[in-house]
Design an enzyme around this catalytic site. Structure first.
Site, mmCIF file in Angstrom:
data_model
loop_
_atom_site.group_PDB
_atom_site.id
_atom_site.type_symbol
_atom_site.label_atom_id
_atom_site.label_comp_id
_atom_site.label_asym_id
_atom_site.label_seq_id
_atom_site.Cartn_x
_atom_site.Cartn_y
_atom_site.Cartn_z
ATOM 1 N N MET A 19 0.686 -1.234 0.189
ATOM 2 C CA MET A 19 -0.029 -0.058 0.156
ATOM 3 C C MET A 19 0.721 1.358 0.049
ATOM 4 S SD MET A 19 -2.858 -1.042 2.635
ATOM 5 C CE MET A 19 -4.174 0.166 2.175
ATOM 6 N N PHE A 20 0.381 2.305 -0.549
ATOM 7 C CA PHE A 20 0.822 3.415 -0.595
ATOM 8 C C PHE A 20 2.176 3.638 -1.194
ATOM 9 C CE2 PHE A 20 -0.542 2.664 3.802
ATOM 10 C CZ PHE A 20 -1.935 3.246 3.677
ATOM 11 N N ALA A 21 2.419 2.492 -2.256
ATOM 12 C CA ALA A 21 3.815 2.928 -2.991
ATOM 13 C C ALA A 21 3.579 3.372 -4.305
ATOM 14 C CB ALA A 21 4.014 1.134 -3.246
ATOM 15 N N LYS A 23 1.207 2.546 -6.943
ATOM 16 C CA LYS A 23 0.679 1.719 -8.098
ATOM 17 C C LYS A 23 -0.600 2.468 -8.907
ATOM 18 C CE LYS A 23 -0.590 -1.308 -5.129
ATOM 19 N NZ LYS A 23 0.010 -0.667 -3.866
ATOM 20 N N GLU A 92 -6.611 -2.068 -8.002
ATOM 21 C CA GLU A 92 -6.865 -2.953 -6.875
ATOM 22 C C GLU A 92 -7.389 -4.498 -7.358
ATOM 23 O OE1 GLU A 92 -6.143 -2.156 -3.888
ATOM 24 O OE2 GLU A 92 -6.661 0.232 -3.930
ATOM 25 N N CYS A 149 9.945 3.062 10.353
ATOM 26 C CA CYS A 149 11.355 3.542 10.878
ATOM 27 C C CYS A 149 12.060 4.364 9.614
ATOM 28 C CB CYS A 149 12.412 2.476 10.812
ATOM 29 S SG CYS A 149 12.577 1.506 9.050
ATOM 30 N N ALA A 169 -11.343 -2.309 3.092
ATOM 31 C CA ALA A 169 -10.677 -1.102 2.279
ATOM 32 C C ALA A 169 -10.406 -0.091 3.284
ATOM 33 C CB ALA A 169 -11.570 -0.638 1.087
ATOM 34 N N CYS A 179 8.878 -2.414 6.807
ATOM 35 C CA CYS A 179 10.003 -3.461 6.485
ATOM 36 C C CYS A 179 10.036 -4.573 7.295
ATOM 37 C CB CYS A 179 11.343 -2.747 6.584
ATOM 38 S SG CYS A 179 11.477 -2.459 8.391
#
Length: 196
Positions: A19-21, A23, A92, A149, A169, A179
Site C-alpha cells: 500500500m501507498f507505493a 501503483k 486493486e 522507521c 478497504a 519493512c
C-alpha cells in the site's frame, strides 16, 4: 521510463507492491500515455474499494482522463462488451475473484494493465493475483520506504486493528506499510499471531 514499449496488444502486465507505493499513480500515467497514442481505454475499479468514489491515489492525485471510460464493478464478468476498447486498466486487481477474465480480453488483442497488492495484511498473496501471474508477460514491483522507521524498503502491509476480514478497504487510518525488521520487532508483537 518508456512503459509503452512493453504494453503490447494481447499481453497482460502486472504492477505489484505494498500500500501507498504509487501503483495507482503508475496506472494513471499509463492511461495518459495510452490516450496520447489515441487508444480507447477503460479503467475498472472494484466496488469493494469504498475509500473513494473517484479515481484518486492515496497522495491525492486524481485521474482526469480525456476519453477513458470508468467502470465500477464487483466482478469483471459483469463489465460487459469491450469490443471498441484498446486497453483495459484495472486498479486493486486483488479485489476481483474472476481476475482470470483478463485472459479472454488479452486473447481479443487488448492491452491489459493490472495493479494490486503484493500481499494481504497476513503477508499472503491474494488468490486472484496468484491465478493471473503465470499469464503476465511483464511484472513490475513498486516499493516504498517503511512508514515506521523510514530507513528500509517496505513490502509488508499491516492492519492497525484486530479485524481479521481479508478485504477491508482503507488507507493510512487502517494500514501501515513496513519493512521486515519493523514487522518482526514491532508489529508481530502487537498483532499476534501473524502466520507465515
Amino acid at each position: 521510463m518508456n512503459i509503452i514499449r512493453k504494453l503490447k496488444p494481447g499481453t497482460i502486465s502486472l504492477v505489484l507492491g505494498p500500500m501507498f507505493a504509487g501503483k495507482t499513480t503508475f496506472l494513471i500515467h499509463c492511461i495518459y500515455m495510452l490516450e496520447h497514442l489515441e487508444k480507447k481505454v477503460v479503467f475498472i475499479k472494484s466496488t469493494k474499494n469504498t475509500r473513494d468514489k473517484t479515481i484518486k491515489t492515496h497522495s491525492g492525485i486524481q485521474l482526469r482522463p480525456k476519453h477513458c471510460k470508468i467502470i465500477e464493478s464487483t466482478q469483471l464478468s459483469d463489465v460487459g462488451s469491450l469490443t471498441d476498447i484498446h486497453a483495459v486498466v484495472i486498479d486493486e486487481a486483488h479485489f476481483f475473484d474472476d481476475l482470470i477474465k483478463c485472459r479472454t480480453w488479452a486473447d481479443e488483442e487488448k492491452i491489459i494493465i493490472l495493479a494490486g497488492l503484493n500481499a494481504s495484511f497476513e503477508q499472503k498473496m491474494f488468490p486472484p493475483i496468484v491465478r493471473i501471474f503465470p499469464y503476465c508477460s511483464w511484472v513490475k514491483y513498486i516499493g516504498r520506504t517503511c512508514m515506521k522507521c523510514n530507513r528500509h524498503n517496505a513490502c509488508f502491509n499491516v492492519r492497525k486493528n484486530a479485524d481479521k476480514t481479508l478485504i477491508l478497504a482503507g488507507g493510512s487510518e487502517l494500514y501501515v506499510t513496513c519493512c521486515n525488521n519493523c514487522l518482526k520487532n514491532t508489529f508481530i508483537k502487537q498483532l499476534q499471531p501473524i502466520k507465515y
